[in-house]
Design a protein around this motif. Structure first.
Motif, PDB file in Angstrom:
ATOM      1  N   PHE A  53       0.816  -1.205   0.000  1.00  0.00           N
ATOM      2  CA  PHE A  53       0.000   0.000   0.000  1.00  0.00           C
ATOM      3  C   PHE A  53       0.855   1.263   0.000  1.00  0.00           C
ATOM      4  CE2 PHE A  53      -1.984   3.438   2.451  1.00  0.00           C
ATOM      5  CZ  PHE A  53      -3.043   3.739   1.603  1.00  0.00           C
ATOM      6  N   LEU A  54       1.785   1.345   0.955  1.00  0.00           N
ATOM      7  CA  LEU A  54       2.601   2.560   1.076  1.00  0.00           C
ATOM      8  C   LEU A  54       3.507   2.776  -0.130  1.00  0.00           C
ATOM      9  CD1 LEU A  54       3.540   2.494   4.862  1.00  0.00           C
ATOM     10  CD2 LEU A  54       1.875   3.967   3.707  1.00  0.00           C
ATOM     11  N   SER A  55       4.115   1.727  -0.639  1.00  0.00           N
ATOM     12  CA  SER A  55       4.995   1.914  -1.801  1.00  0.00           C
ATOM     13  C   SER A  55       4.185   2.293  -3.030  1.00  0.00           C
ATOM     14  CB  SER A  55       5.840   0.665  -2.059  1.00  0.00           C
ATOM     15  OG  SER A  55       5.043  -0.424  -2.439  1.00  0.00           O
ATOM     16  N   GLY A  56       2.966   1.774  -3.162  1.00  0.00           N
ATOM     17  CA  GLY A  56       2.104   2.155  -4.282  1.00  0.00           C
ATOM     18  C   GLY A  56       1.697   3.612  -4.212  1.00  0.00           C
ATOM     19  N   VAL A  57       1.363   4.076  -3.017  1.00  0.00           N
ATOM     20  CA  VAL A  57       0.982   5.480  -2.843  1.00  0.00           C
ATOM     21  C   VAL A  57       2.169   6.393  -3.156  1.00  0.00           C
ATOM     22  CG1 VAL A  57       0.338   7.220  -1.125  1.00  0.00           C
ATOM     23  CG2 VAL A  57      -0.875   5.038  -1.207  1.00  0.00           C
ATOM     24  N   LEU A  58       3.334   6.074  -2.621  1.00  0.00           N
ATOM     25  CA  LEU A  58       4.510   6.916  -2.855  1.00  0.00           C
ATOM     26  C   LEU A  58       4.942   6.901  -4.319  1.00  0.00           C
ATOM     27  CD1 LEU A  58       6.600   6.176   0.327  1.00  0.00           C
ATOM     28  CD2 LEU A  58       5.382   8.268  -0.251  1.00  0.00           C
ATOM     29  N   TYR A  59       4.788   5.784  -4.977  1.00  0.00           N
ATOM     30  CA  TYR A  59       5.180   5.685  -6.386  1.00  0.00           C
ATOM     31  C   TYR A  59       4.337   6.624  -7.251  1.00  0.00           C
ATOM     32  CZ  TYR A  59       6.451   3.718 -10.893  1.00  0.00           C
ATOM     33  OH  TYR A  59       6.914   3.553 -12.165  1.00  0.00           O
ATOM     34  N   GLN A  60       3.104   6.853  -6.881  1.00  0.00           N
ATOM     35  CA  GLN A  60       2.247   7.766  -7.641  1.00  0.00           C
ATOM     36  C   GLN A  60       2.762   9.194  -7.591  1.00  0.00           C
ATOM     37  OE1 GLN A  60      -1.629   7.309  -5.925  1.00  0.00           O
ATOM     38  NE2 GLN A  60      -2.110   5.497  -7.145  1.00  0.00           N
ATOM     39  N   TYR A  61       3.373   9.585  -6.496  1.00  0.00           N
ATOM     40  CA  TYR A  61       3.831  10.958  -6.340  1.00  0.00           C
ATOM     41  C   TYR A  61       5.187  11.221  -6.964  1.00  0.00           C
ATOM     42  CZ  TYR A  61      -0.145  11.642  -3.333  1.00  0.00           C
ATOM     43  OH  TYR A  61      -1.424  11.733  -2.857  1.00  0.00           O
ATOM     44  N   ASP A  62       6.109  10.284  -6.841  1.00  0.00           N
ATOM     45  CA  ASP A  62       7.433  10.488  -7.422  1.00  0.00           C
ATOM     46  C   ASP A  62       8.063   9.134  -7.754  1.00  0.00           C
ATOM     47  OD1 ASP A  62       9.811  11.494  -8.313  1.00  0.00           O
ATOM     48  OD2 ASP A  62      10.428  12.359  -6.394  1.00  0.00           O
ATOM     49  N   PRO A  63       7.786   8.617  -8.955  1.00  0.00           N
ATOM     50  CA  PRO A  63       8.286   7.291  -9.302  1.00  0.00           C
ATOM     51  C   PRO A  63       9.810   7.195  -9.381  1.00  0.00           C
ATOM     52  CG  PRO A  63       6.775   8.127 -10.998  1.00  0.00           C
ATOM     53  CD  PRO A  63       6.939   9.188  -9.984  1.00  0.00           C
ATOM     54  N   ALA A  64      10.483   8.312  -9.604  1.00  0.00           N
ATOM     55  CA  ALA A  64      11.941   8.279  -9.748  1.00  0.00           C
ATOM     56  C   ALA A  64      12.673   8.238  -8.412  1.00  0.00           C
ATOM     57  CB  ALA A  64      12.404   9.490 -10.557  1.00  0.00           C
ATOM     58  N   ASP A  65      12.032   8.695  -7.348  1.00  0.00           N
ATOM     59  CA  ASP A  65      12.678   8.761  -6.033  1.00  0.00           C
ATOM     60  C   ASP A  65      12.408   7.476  -5.256  1.00  0.00           C
ATOM     61  OD1 ASP A  65      13.944   9.515  -3.729  1.00  0.00           O
ATOM     62  OD2 ASP A  65      12.462  11.031  -3.157  1.00  0.00           O
ATOM     63  N   THR A  66      13.449   6.686  -5.037  1.00  0.00           N
ATOM     64  CA  THR A  66      13.272   5.411  -4.326  1.00  0.00           C
ATOM     65  C   THR A  66      13.654   5.501  -2.851  1.00  0.00           C
ATOM     66  OG1 THR A  66      15.486   4.661  -4.934  1.00  0.00           O
ATOM     67  CG2 THR A  66      13.664   4.039  -6.401  1.00  0.00           C
ATOM     68  N   ARG A  67      14.023   6.681  -2.377  1.00  0.00           N
ATOM     69  CA  ARG A  67      14.422   6.802  -0.968  1.00  0.00           C
ATOM     70  C   ARG A  67      13.315   6.376  -0.014  1.00  0.00           C
ATOM     71  NH1 ARG A  67      16.275  12.807  -0.632  1.00  0.00           N
ATOM     72  NH2 ARG A  67      14.504  12.869  -2.025  1.00  0.00           N
ATOM     73  N   TRP A  68      12.100   6.864  -0.251  1.00  0.00           N
ATOM     74  CA  TRP A  68      11.000   6.521   0.638  1.00  0.00           C
ATOM     75  C   TRP A  68      10.638   5.047   0.539  1.00  0.00           C
ATOM     76  CZ3 TRP A  68       9.862   9.066   4.703  1.00  0.00           C
ATOM     77  CH2 TRP A  68      10.108  10.433   4.761  1.00  0.00           C
ATOM     78  N   GLU A  69      10.771   4.487  -0.658  1.00  0.00           N
ATOM     79  CA  GLU A  69      10.495   3.060  -0.800  1.00  0.00           C
ATOM     80  C   GLU A  69      11.496   2.230   0.001  1.00  0.00           C
ATOM     81  OE1 GLU A  69       9.895   1.745  -4.808  1.00  0.00           O
ATOM     82  OE2 GLU A  69       8.712   3.518  -5.273  1.00  0.00           O
ATOM     83  N   TRP A  70      12.762   2.649   0.012  1.00  0.00           N
ATOM     84  CA  TRP A  70      13.767   1.956   0.818  1.00  0.00           C
ATOM     85  C   TRP A  70      13.462   2.096   2.305  1.00  0.00           C
ATOM     86  CZ3 TRP A  70      16.688  -1.848  -0.356  1.00  0.00           C
ATOM     87  CH2 TRP A  70      17.192  -1.993  -1.648  1.00  0.00           C
TER      88      TRP A  70
END
Length: 144
Positions: A53-70
């Protein structure tokens, strides 16, 4: 359903200490976890759900930035053994380890995972390993 895997030996030991008759003991004893019970208990469904859920939400806002996904991945990965131990009452190191490895495999194969940012990350191998691991580890009963 209790989250910790229960073996036949643990059930027998727990019921042997009671001072009831054999028939009452046999009727009251819950069965040991079978393959399908362990299959479900070894998948960290809570962490996979939160992470997806969280990675999907964050990917919508900035797909190029993987810091939050990490950050989300590392928090979920670190929280799994703590959550299972403190909230779900799992005390078996083997079960905690299996579930922690399971989360790594699940997180690494999901779309938009932070592992895609690592050059040369062998996603193909984790995609192949995940179902093999998921279907084989329930044969392990998770003894202390």
């Amino acid at each position: 359903m209790v989250r910790e895997v229960k073996t036949k030996e643990e059930i027998e030991a727990a019921t042997a200490t009671e001072t009831t008759s054999l028939t009452t003991r046999a009727a009251a004893a819950p069965p040991a976890d079978d393959y399908s019970d362990r299959f479900i208990k070894y998948i960290p469904s809570e962490a996979v759900t939160i992470y997806t859920f969280l990675s999907g939400v964050l990917y919508q806002y900035d797909p190029a930035d993987t810091r939050w996904e990490w950050i989300i991945y590392l928090i979920c990965q670190a929280a799994i053994p703590i959550y299972l131990h403190k909230v779900s009452g799992v005390n078996k190191i083997g079960q905690l380890l299996i579930t922690t490895i399971s989360f790594f495999l699940w997180a690494s194969v999901l779309p938009n995972s932070p592992f895609e940012s690592i050059d040369g990350f062998p996603k193909f191998y984790t995609v192949v390993l995940l179902p093999i691991y998921t279907f084989l580890v329930p044969y392990y009963e998770g003894k202390q």
